[in-house]
Design an enzyme around this catalytic site. Structure first.
Site, short mmCIF file in Angstrom:
data_model
loop_
_atom_site.label_atom_id
_atom_site.label_comp_id
_atom_site.label_asym_id
_atom_site.label_seq_id
_atom_site.Cartn_x
_atom_site.Cartn_y
_atom_site.Cartn_z
N SER A 114 0.82 -1.21 0.00
CA SER A 114 0.00 0.00 0.00
C SER A 114 0.85 1.26 0.00
O SER A 114 1.95 1.28 0.55
CB SER A 114 -0.88 0.03 1.25
OG SER A 114 -1.80 -1.00 1.21
N SER A 146 2.81 -3.30 8.75
CA SER A 146 2.99 -3.94 10.06
C SER A 146 4.39 -4.50 10.11
O SER A 146 4.88 -5.01 9.09
CB SER A 146 2.02 -5.11 10.26
OG SER A 146 0.85 -4.92 9.57
N GLU A 229 -3.20 -13.92 1.94
CA GLU A 229 -3.49 -12.99 3.02
C GLU A 229 -4.95 -13.10 3.43
O GLU A 229 -5.27 -13.20 4.59
CB GLU A 229 -3.20 -11.55 2.56
CG GLU A 229 -3.65 -10.52 3.60
CD GLU A 229 -3.29 -9.09 3.21
OE1 GLU A 229 -3.19 -8.81 2.00
OE2 GLU A 229 -3.10 -8.28 4.13
N GLU A 362 -15.68 -3.32 0.46
CA GLU A 362 -16.21 -2.96 -0.86
C GLU A 362 -15.48 -3.75 -1.96
O GLU A 362 -16.11 -4.29 -2.87
CB GLU A 362 -16.04 -1.44 -1.10
CG GLU A 362 -16.98 -0.56 -0.27
CD GLU A 362 -16.62 -0.49 1.22
OE1 GLU A 362 -15.49 -0.86 1.60
OE2 GLU A 362 -17.48 -0.07 2.01
#
Lengths: 393, 368
Positions: A114, A146, A229, A362
């Site tokens: 990201s 993380s 994931e 979404e």
């Protein structure tokens, strides 16, 4: 010998030769890797036995039942996502080099996907990797990472060709987090803690031998990571009443004076939904072969995220005036696992990330609609355009 | 037999029933039959019992059945639900036969599909409550009335009645039946009336057999609900993929797609809980009452939600008489009310898991 017997026998041998209660953690996890029980569906010699993925639960039950650590909890990105990606797309020598220290938790892993400008539209990411001799030179900013502050390696998705449409110009790398030009800063979240980091990449160098898959093929490699994931996030608990719902039932038991018939029905509905999802996970696990996790992992992720939120909203309501109190907003980074989830009020706040992290609800509904049900995709404003010509902001 | 893993025989069973129903219980046939007095085609029913042999799969061989499992019967029930098969599925296969089997009666004729049976016992939230029984027995004959008997026009009625010793279970043939005009024309009900009607005593205590029948009936009803809901999801997805508005398939709009995704989750949850209940009743791997309540609470809500959303996603056509959706909506609403509503089953669940919960004190609550 049946595969299930092989797994059972191997697991018993490991705990007999290495007592999990006295063997140091990394040595124990190394023995588990060497025996082929880290990922039973991996090849022999690379932490597996080449048997069905569904048999992992048998191995874990024996090993962890005897007191061995759960490597997935200790190194979730490494164990759950990096390992299958490295195995499938990395050169055999690279897999051999990386998997064992990953399995022992000597090397913690993180994931650099990201970016501030690329969340749900991950393929639009801007971090660049430019070839320079035998290396790649990387520049950009990653976010929501993380474990970056303790990680030795990262899974990195970067743009190697801005003239291609967005999905085609990406390449996948393994980045050494100790390389010069890699800077990690804590990212504080609404709970007050900093579970995540921002990672700044300034002329960081990666040897070409640490590339996973072909140049320009990064998106396909990333799919391996993301499918694992979603499956890892969604599909863990298998005990009736465990997980978030246990917290709500605990409060229900603890505060009889706060019970009302309306809250009771609401909690019964939440409990039933949690149980329906648990049985669905169980059904998916039983029918799962040795292959990749399929899109049914997306059902588990979608439901467990929304259920967690509903459960903690309920719990806050049940708490009454105490819901307005908090423990501490002191900035903390390295939270011991036993405290990781914190007091109830913190769990409530933390649950708000559940429907965002690892694929927003979404996006997951798009996946269910398009990949499972076969519905047509949405119109896209960026389709076919070179990445550099797509509006960003 | 591993839970949730269907054997090749069970897969074949599903395919065989599906193919039979595609020929014998297509939508046009269902619509024709629902206008008739009987409400179903006895020849089709007899074909399911005789030719296919799928009406007594969980019945012991000694009593006229196939000696299989309730999961086998649930697979068949799911297909019945998908096809909206008119006929005494719930009354005979779901309720009366399990009650008769529980008291050791031979049920060959019902399993063969040559005769039908229904259970004339009121339930309270899907469970047996002897206090609700108002029919009385005197001198081997019954007097009284039972309303809302599903498939109540059946040849044989299995009836709970008050006796000198408690509540017994009886078999009756010659009762007065008043068919009711039902919301779902494919699932009939009748009021049955006894007026010193001769009856045969099946068991002095109706309790265990009726409780068993309600559990089995609810598990099979859940499987039927799964079948109906899956069929509607398939219909909706097909429609959303082909119906064009604004120059594109409506299924490409997220407002439509996301509702389809939610329907998928409901159907998958329903399937998991329905088959868990069937497996639990087969192998006693879970508290049977709790497993059944989880299934009914989930499946009743799921089927009804999916049916009502199917109307919405089809737009105007979904509200018409000519479209199949209306038939399923009525079945979904009816099934949700039968053998306990979702709310009533949540009440059972709450009693089992919430009222008994004990605090372990482990969870930390911040106190400022």
């Amino acid at each position: 010998m049946a595969d299930s017997d092989l797994v059972d026998e191997t697991a018993h041998e490991v705990v007999e030769s290495h007592d999990p209660r006295s063997t140091p953690r990394q040595e124990m996890l190394g023995a588990i890797y060497d025996a082929g029980l880290a990922w039973v569906h991996f090849p022999v010699g690379l932490g597996g036995l080449g048997v069905s993925r569904g048999l992992q639960a048998r191995a874990d039950a024996i090993l962890q039942g005897a007191g061995a650590d759960n490597a997935f909890f200790l190194n979730p990105i490494g164990h759950g996502m990096a390992a299958p990606t490295v195995l499938e797309h990395g050169a055999p020598e690279l897999a051999k080099e990386l998997l064992r220290p990953l399995a022992t938790t000597e090397h913690i892993w993180c994931q650099l996907f990201s970016e501030p400008g690329a969340g749900s539209d991950l393929a639009g990411l801007a971090t660049s990797a430019v070839r320079d001799g035998d290396d790649w030179v990387v520049n950009g900013q990653k976010v929501w990472t993380s474990l970056a502050h303790v990680a030795r390696y990262a899974l990195l998705l970067a743009r190697t060709d801005p003239d291609q449409p967005k999905h085609k110009g990406l390449t996948y790398f393994v980045l050494d987090m100790q390389a010069p030009g890699v800077e990690t800063r804590p990212l504080r979240q609404m709970t007050g803690q900093a579970e995540f980091n921002e990672v700044y990449l300034s002329d960081a160098r990666i040897p070409d031998s640490h590339r996973l898959g072909a140049v320009g093929n990064g998106w396909r490699v990333a799919m391996t990571t993301l499918m694992n994931e979603r499956s890892a996030i969604g599909g863990t608990s298998s005990v009736r009443g465990a997980g978030a719902i246990a917290d709500a039932v605990e409060l229900w038991a603890r505060y009889p004076q706060r019970r009302t018939p309306v809250l009771r029905d609401r909690l019964a509905a939440l409990w039933t939904r949690a149980e329906a999802q648990r049985l669905t996970d169980e059904r998916a696990r039983r029918s799962q072969g040795s292959g990749q996790p399929g899109p049914e992992g997306s059902i588990a992720k979608l439901v467990s995220a929304e259920l967690n939120q509903d459960v903690y909203e309920f719990a806050m309501e049940l708490l009454g005036p105490e819901a307005t109190l908090y423990g501490s907003y002191e900035l903390r980074r390295d939270i011991p696992r036993e405290e990781y989830r914190g007091p109830l009020q913190q769990r409530f706040l933390r649950s708000r990330a559940n429907t965002i992290e690892g694929g927003t609800s979404e996006v997951l509904r798009n996946i269910l609609g398009e990949r499972i049900l076969g519905l047509p995709g949405d119109l896209r404003a960026d389709s076919g355009k070179a990445w550099k010509d797509i509006p960003r902001g | 037999m591993v839970e949730f893993v269907f054997s090749p025989e069970q897969q074949d069973l599903r395919t065989g029933v599906r193919e039979f129903l595609a020929k014998r219980s297509d939508e046009a046939t269902v619509r024709r039959l629902m206008e008739t007095d009987a409400g179903y085609d006895p020849a089709t029913w007899a074909g399911l019992g005789g030719e296919l042999g799928v009406l007594g799969l969980a019945v012991p061989e000694a009593l006229g059945g196939a000696d299989g499992t309730l999961v086998d019967q649930a697979v068949v029930a799911e297909e019945f639900g998908a096809a909206l098969l008119p006929g005494p599925v719930l009354g005979t296969v779901g309720l009366a036969v399990p009650a008769l089997v529980a008291v050791g009666e031979d049920v060959s004729e019902f399993v063969e599909g040559t005769r039908t049976a229904a259970l004339a016992v009121p339930d309270r939230a899907g469970r047996f409550d002897p206090a609700l029984v108002t029919v009385t027995e005197s001198g081997g004959a019954l007097t009284g009335e039972v309303r809302h008997v599903v498939d109540g026009s059946a040849d044989v009625l299995v009836v709970a009645a008050r006796t000198a010793d408690g509540v017994g279970l009886f078999a009756v043939q010659d009762a007065a039946r008043t068919p009711l005009s039902t919301l779902d024309q494919t699932r009939r009900q009748a009021t049955v009336r006894f007026d010193a009607t001769p009856a045969r005593l099946l068991a002095a205590d109706a309790g265990p057999a009726v409780a068993h029948a309600f559990r089995v009936g609810a598990a099979l009803l859940a499987a039927e609900q799964v079948g109906g809901a899956q069929r509607l999801l398939d219909l909706t997805v097909a429609y959303a993929g082909t119906r064009l508005q604004f120059g594109r398939p409506i299924g490409s709009f997220q407002a439509v797609k996301h509702r389809c995704a939610d329907m998928l989750v409901l159907v998958e949850h329903a399937r998991s809980t329905a088959y868990h209940a069937a497996w639990a009743l087969d192998d006693a791997s879970d508290d049977p009452d709790l497993a059944v309540s989880i299934a009914q609470a989930t499946c009743s809500e799921a089927y009804q939600r999916v049916a009502l959303d199917t109307v919405q996603l089809h737009g105007g056509i979904g509200f018409t008489w000519e479209h199949a959706t209306q038939l399923y909506v009525k079945r979904a609403v009816t099934d949700a009310a039968l053998l306990g509503s979702a709310t009533e089953h949540r009440e059972h669940i709450a009693a089992a898991v919430l009222d008994t919960a004990v605090s372990n004190g482990a969870l930390v609550v911040a106190t400022g």
